[in-house]
Design a protein around this motif. Structure first.
Motif, PDB file in Angstrom:
ATOM      1  N   MET A 157       0.806  -1.215   0.000  1.00  0.00           N
ATOM      2  CA  MET A 157       0.000   0.000   0.000  1.00  0.00           C
ATOM      3  C   MET A 157       0.843   1.270   0.000  1.00  0.00           C
ATOM      4  N   ASP A 158       1.796   1.378   0.937  1.00  0.00           N
ATOM      5  CA  ASP A 158       2.614   2.577   1.080  1.00  0.00           C
ATOM      6  C   ASP A 158       4.059   2.208   1.409  1.00  0.00           C
ATOM      7  N   ILE A 159       4.982   3.046   0.953  1.00  0.00           N
ATOM      8  CA  ILE A 159       6.360   2.972   1.426  1.00  0.00           C
ATOM      9  C   ILE A 159       6.435   3.880   2.646  1.00  0.00           C
ATOM     10  N   THR A 160       6.600   3.295   3.816  1.00  0.00           N
ATOM     11  CA  THR A 160       6.497   4.053   5.058  1.00  0.00           C
ATOM     12  C   THR A 160       7.836   4.465   5.644  1.00  0.00           C
ATOM     13  N   GLY A 161       8.919   3.861   5.192  1.00  0.00           N
ATOM     14  CA  GLY A 161      10.220   4.206   5.754  1.00  0.00           C
ATOM     15  C   GLY A 161      11.360   3.836   4.824  1.00  0.00           C
ATOM     16  N   ILE A 162      12.373   4.682   4.785  1.00  0.00           N
ATOM     17  CA  ILE A 162      13.598   4.412   4.032  1.00  0.00           C
ATOM     18  C   ILE A 162      14.769   4.878   4.893  1.00  0.00           C
ATOM     19  N   ARG A 204       3.247  10.343   2.737  1.00  0.00           N
ATOM     20  CA  ARG A 204       3.537  11.719   3.153  1.00  0.00           C
ATOM     21  C   ARG A 204       4.307  11.765   4.463  1.00  0.00           C
ATOM     22  N   ASP A 205       3.966  10.864   5.371  1.00  0.00           N
ATOM     23  CA  ASP A 205       4.615  10.855   6.676  1.00  0.00           C
ATOM     24  C   ASP A 205       5.754   9.840   6.726  1.00  0.00           C
ATOM     25  N   ILE A 206       6.411   9.602   5.588  1.00  0.00           N
ATOM     26  CA  ILE A 206       7.492   8.625   5.524  1.00  0.00           C
ATOM     27  C   ILE A 206       8.612   8.991   6.490  1.00  0.00           C
ATOM     28  N   ARG A 207       9.174   7.975   7.085  1.00  0.00           N
ATOM     29  CA  ARG A 207      10.344   8.165   7.939  1.00  0.00           C
ATOM     30  C   ARG A 207      11.583   7.937   7.072  1.00  0.00           C
ATOM     31  N   PHE A 208      12.308   9.007   6.815  1.00  0.00           N
ATOM     32  CA  PHE A 208      13.486   8.937   5.951  1.00  0.00           C
ATOM     33  C   PHE A 208      14.700   9.376   6.762  1.00  0.00           C
ATOM     34  N   SER A 209      15.732   8.549   6.767  1.00  0.00           N
ATOM     35  CA  SER A 209      16.910   8.880   7.557  1.00  0.00           C
ATOM     36  C   SER A 209      18.168   8.395   6.861  1.00  0.00           C
ATOM     37  N   VAL A 210      19.247   9.077   7.161  1.00  0.00           N
ATOM     38  CA  VAL A 210      20.564   8.709   6.652  1.00  0.00           C
ATOM     39  C   VAL A 210      21.503   8.584   7.835  1.00  0.00           C
ATOM     40  N   HIS A 211      22.251   7.490   7.861  1.00  0.00           N
ATOM     41  CA  HIS A 211      23.182   7.235   8.953  1.00  0.00           C
ATOM     42  C   HIS A 211      24.605   7.228   8.389  1.00  0.00           C
ATOM     43  N   PRO A 212      25.296   8.372   8.464  1.00  0.00           N
ATOM     44  CA  PRO A 212      26.645   8.448   7.884  1.00  0.00           C
ATOM     45  C   PRO A 212      27.712   7.983   8.870  1.00  0.00           C
ATOM     46  N   VAL A 213      28.744   7.353   8.328  1.00  0.00           N
ATOM     47  CA  VAL A 213      29.902   6.947   9.110  1.00  0.00           C
ATOM     48  C   VAL A 213      31.140   7.496   8.410  1.00  0.00           C
ATOM     49  N   PRO A 214      31.999   8.202   9.107  1.00  0.00           N
ATOM     50  CA  PRO A 214      33.195   8.749   8.452  1.00  0.00           C
ATOM     51  C   PRO A 214      34.111   7.639   7.945  1.00  0.00           C
TER      52      PRO A 214
END
Length: 378
Positions: free
Chosen positions: A172-177, A216-226
């Motif tokens: 139905m929806d993409i809720t998180g990336i 619309r309320d998707i949880r989108f996050s990026v986890h960077p590591v040096p």
């Protein structure tokens, strides 16, 4: 389980676990193409500047396994840097006579007990679950942009996780990336700035190409590591990404790794045969989803059991579909190998079939013509 959220993860080919898979399957390619085909089982572990490679082979090798490992690492961007020690390859090579090459199809039997699962559905053109396909698409684009010089700070070693909400087993929806990336160079952006940059340049175009729009309320996050990532940042091991290699956790799978095994290994070839059977059911319009279970016992030419589950989407009784598969598909060990051409695929592809297969999953590859993704007429 009908209404749920499922998350699948994929990693780029430069991830150490995928490097290990590639090295193992590059050894399989070499064993099958360097003169008479040689049976083999290869496993790899790597970290920092050390590669441990264990190979059981049925006849003397006519190639250097260490050179194969170094070539894979170099082609994925891990070339020797000035002033660094060369990559150390520790070899454990054992000639094992029972690992023979191709045998007559009628004589081939299962050499060990296994239960394999194959799955197909109509959620994507690849007949794969939507979460794993989206995760692979994003991971592939992360790798492409990093290698193409998208920026001086994005490393090719990355991962993507995609969560999809299902209702009555329909996406139905993409809720998180969520993205896991290594950042190098002079990049000083915050996590929010990185997220906005990667979403605009990579994630949104990938979703648009699939005709998808995140919730619309998707949880989108990026986890960077040096750092530059790769083996110096974390270790790799053959077979540690089996869920990504199969169906992203949406369907059952065996616990056995697929990479590093020649076509005599029933746990590998049965997974391919089961996938083809499931694809055939969905392609024939007999079900929207289909899971095929094949069970083998040592010394037998064919499966001891064929079982299917269509998750209440079947157009006819499941026992009838199971009987149809038994009639139209030859699940004997030798027949699977012969019909799918498993011993000859590396020589006919020209660029290392099994190594390429191990990079982004063994099923539903739009960039490869996989014989087990071609349906059998039912």
């Amino acid at each position: 389980m009908r209404d749920f959220v499922l998350m699948s993860e994929a990693v780029t080919a430069a991830h150490p676990d995928k490097l290990s898979d590639q090295i193992s399957d590059a050894i399989v390619d070499a064993c099958l193409t360097s003169g008479p085909a040689v049976g083999c089982v290869a496993e790899c572990a790597l970290a920092s500047g050390v590669v441990f490679l264990s190979v059981r082979h049925g006849a003397p090798l006519t190639f250097d396994p260490a050179s194969v490992a170094r070539r894979v690492l170099a082609e994925e961007g891990y070339v020797q840097m000035a002033g660094e020690s060369p990559t150390t390859v520790i070899l454990d090579l054992v000639e094992t006579p029972e690992l023979v090459g191709p045998v007559d199809g009628g004589d081939a039997v299962a050499t060990r007990m296994t239960t394999a699962f194959g799955f197909a559905c109509d959620q994507t053109p690849e007949r794969m679950p939507l979460p794993i396909i989206c995760a692979r698409d994003i991971s592939l684009e992360l790798e492409r942009t990093a290698k193409a010089g998208f920026s001086s700070w994005l490393a090719a070693d990355a991962q993507a996780q995609v969560a999809v909400r299902f209702a009555n087993r329909k996406p139905m929806d993409i809720t998180g990336i969520a993205l896991g990336v290594f950042t190098c160079g002079e990049e000083r952006a915050t996590e929010d700035e990185l997220a906005a940059k990667l979403r605009k340049a990579i994630v949104d175009p990938v979703m648009a190409a699939r005709g998808l729009e995140p919730a619309r309320d998707i949880r989108f996050s990026v986890h960077p590591v040096p750092g530059k990532g790769g083996p110096k940042a974390h270790a790799g091991l053959t077979g540690r990404k089996t869920t990504s290699d199969f169906y992203g956790g949406y369907a059952r799978q065996s616990g056995s790794a697929l990479s590093g095994k020649d076509p005599s290994r029933i746990d590998r070839i049965a997974a391919y045969a089961a996938r083809q059977a499931a694809v055939s059911v969905v392609a024939a319009g007999l079900a929207r989803e289909c899971e095929v279970q094949l069970s083998y016992v040592p010394g037998e030419r064919g499966p001891a059991s064929i079982e299917i589950d269509c998750f209440d989407t079947a157009m006819k009784p499941e026992p009838e579909i199971s009987a149809l598969l038994a009639e139209k598909c030859d699940f004997r060990v030798g027949a699977i190998v012969e019909q799918l051409g498993l011993w000859t695929l590396p020589s006919s592809s020209g660029d290392g079939f099994y190594r390429m297969l191990s990079r982004y999953g063994h099923f539903g590859r739009s960039d490869m013509d996989l014989p087990w993704d071609r349906p059998v007429a039912l």
